[in-house]
Design an enzyme around this catalytic site. Structure first.
Site, PDB file in Angstrom:
ATOM      1  N   CYS A  20       0.780  -1.133  -0.029  1.00  0.00           N
ATOM      2  CA  CYS A  20      -0.046  -0.066   0.046  1.00  0.00           C
ATOM      3  C   CYS A  20       0.839   1.205   0.051  1.00  0.00           C
ATOM      4  O   CYS A  20       1.565   1.554   1.046  1.00  0.00           O
ATOM      5  CB  CYS A  20      -0.896   0.020   1.262  1.00  0.00           C
ATOM      6  SG  CYS A  20      -1.917   1.579   1.780  1.00  0.00           S
ATOM      7  N   CYS A  27      -0.211   4.006   2.742  1.00  0.00           N
ATOM      8  CA  CYS A  27       0.214   3.528   3.763  1.00  0.00           C
ATOM      9  C   CYS A  27       1.832   3.760   4.156  1.00  0.00           C
ATOM     10  O   CYS A  27       1.999   4.486   5.354  1.00  0.00           O
ATOM     11  CB  CYS A  27       0.126   2.009   3.970  1.00  0.00           C
ATOM     12  SG  CYS A  27      -1.684   1.436   3.929  1.00  0.00           S
TER      13      CYS A  27
END
Length: 219
Positions: free
Chosen positions: A138, A141
Site C-alpha cells: 500500500c 500507507c
C-alpha cells in the site's frame, strides 16, 4: 633490458664508423655526401634495434601480485584496524548513531496480529489508542507512516499507536472489523471504538488525537 642489444649495435656502429674512417683515410670514400649517407644509415640502424627491443618489453604481460605482497597488504590493513586512532573513530561513530536513535525514542509503534490485537487495546489503559491497518504493498500507507511516528513521539504520554498488517493470517479479523480501505485508522478509548478514519488523511488524524488527548489530560 636493452643493454646487450645496445652494445651489439654499438659494436656494429663502431665497426662501420672505423671502416668508414679507414676508407676516408685511404681515399676510397672522398665524397662528403657518401660519408653523410653512411653516418645516417648507421644511426638509423641503432634506433631501429633499440625501438624494437623496447616494444617487445612493453608487450610483455603484467606480472600478478605475489602472494607475499598480498599477505603484506592484508597485514597492513589489519594493523590499521587495530590502531588506537581507528578504534577511537569507530567508537565515536557508534556513539553518534546510538545518540541519533535515542533522539527519536519514545512513542514507538508496535506491531500486533489477530491474537494480540484486543490485548494490546486493553493494556493501553486510559490512553488513546490509534490502530493503523496497512499492507506492505500500500503506497499511501507507506507515505503516511512517518507522520504516525511523529504523532507517537509528540504524544507519548497520552497516545498508543499500534499497526496491523491486513494480509495473511490477519485477514479474517480485518474482515470482521469491516476494514475495506487502506489505510484505515481505528481510534479506541477505554477499549471502545470512538472514531474511524478511512484513507491517509493527516488533518483528520491530527484533530482526533488533539481532541481526545486533551480530554484525557484535563483534570
Amino acid at each position: 633490458d636493452i643493454s646487450p642489444c645496445y652494445e651489439k649495435v654499438q659494436i656494429h656502429t663502431a665497426t662501420s664508423r672505423t671502416a668508414l674512417r679507414c676508407n676516408i683515410t685511404s681515399g676510397t670514400m672522398k665524397n662528403p655526401a657518401t660519408v653523410a649517407l653512411f653516418s645516417v644509415l648507421a644511426t638509423a640502424a641503432l634506433l631501429l634495434v633499440v625501438s624494437t627491443r623496447s616494444r617487445s618489453n612493453l608487450e610483455q604481460p603484467l606480472k600478478p601480485v605475489s602472494s607475499r605482497a598480498a599477505v603484506m597488504s592484508h597485514n597492513a590493513v589489519r594493523s590499521m584496524r587495530s590502531s588506537p586512532a581507528f578504534l577511537q573513530a569507530a567508537r565515536s561513530a557508534t556513539t553518534t548513531q546510538s545518540r541519533s536513535t535515542r533522539c527519536f525514542a519514545g512513542g514507538e509503534i508496535s506491531e500486533v496480529d489477530k491474537d494480540s490485537y484486543h490485548a494490546a487495546i486493553k493494556n493501553a489503559g486510559d490512553k488513546l489508542v490509534l490502530v493503523d491497518f496497512y499492507t506492505d504493498w500500500c503506497g499511501p500507507c507507506k507515505m503516511i507512516y512517518p507522520f504516525l511516528q511523529e504523532l507517537a513521539r509528540d504524544n507519548a504520554d497520552s497516545l498508543e499507536i499500534i499497526k496491523m498488517n491486513c494480509a495473511g493470517d490477519n485477514r479474517e479479523l480485518v474482515n470482521e472489523l469491516g476494514v475495506r480501505v487502506l489505510p484505515t485508522f481505528f481510534f479506541y478509548k477505554n477499549e471502545k471504538n470512538i472514531a474511524i478514519v478511512k484513507g491517509a488523511k493527516k488533518e483528520d488524524l491530527q484533530n482526533l488525537v488533539a481532541e481526545h488527548t486533551a480530554v484525557s489530560s484535563s483534570p
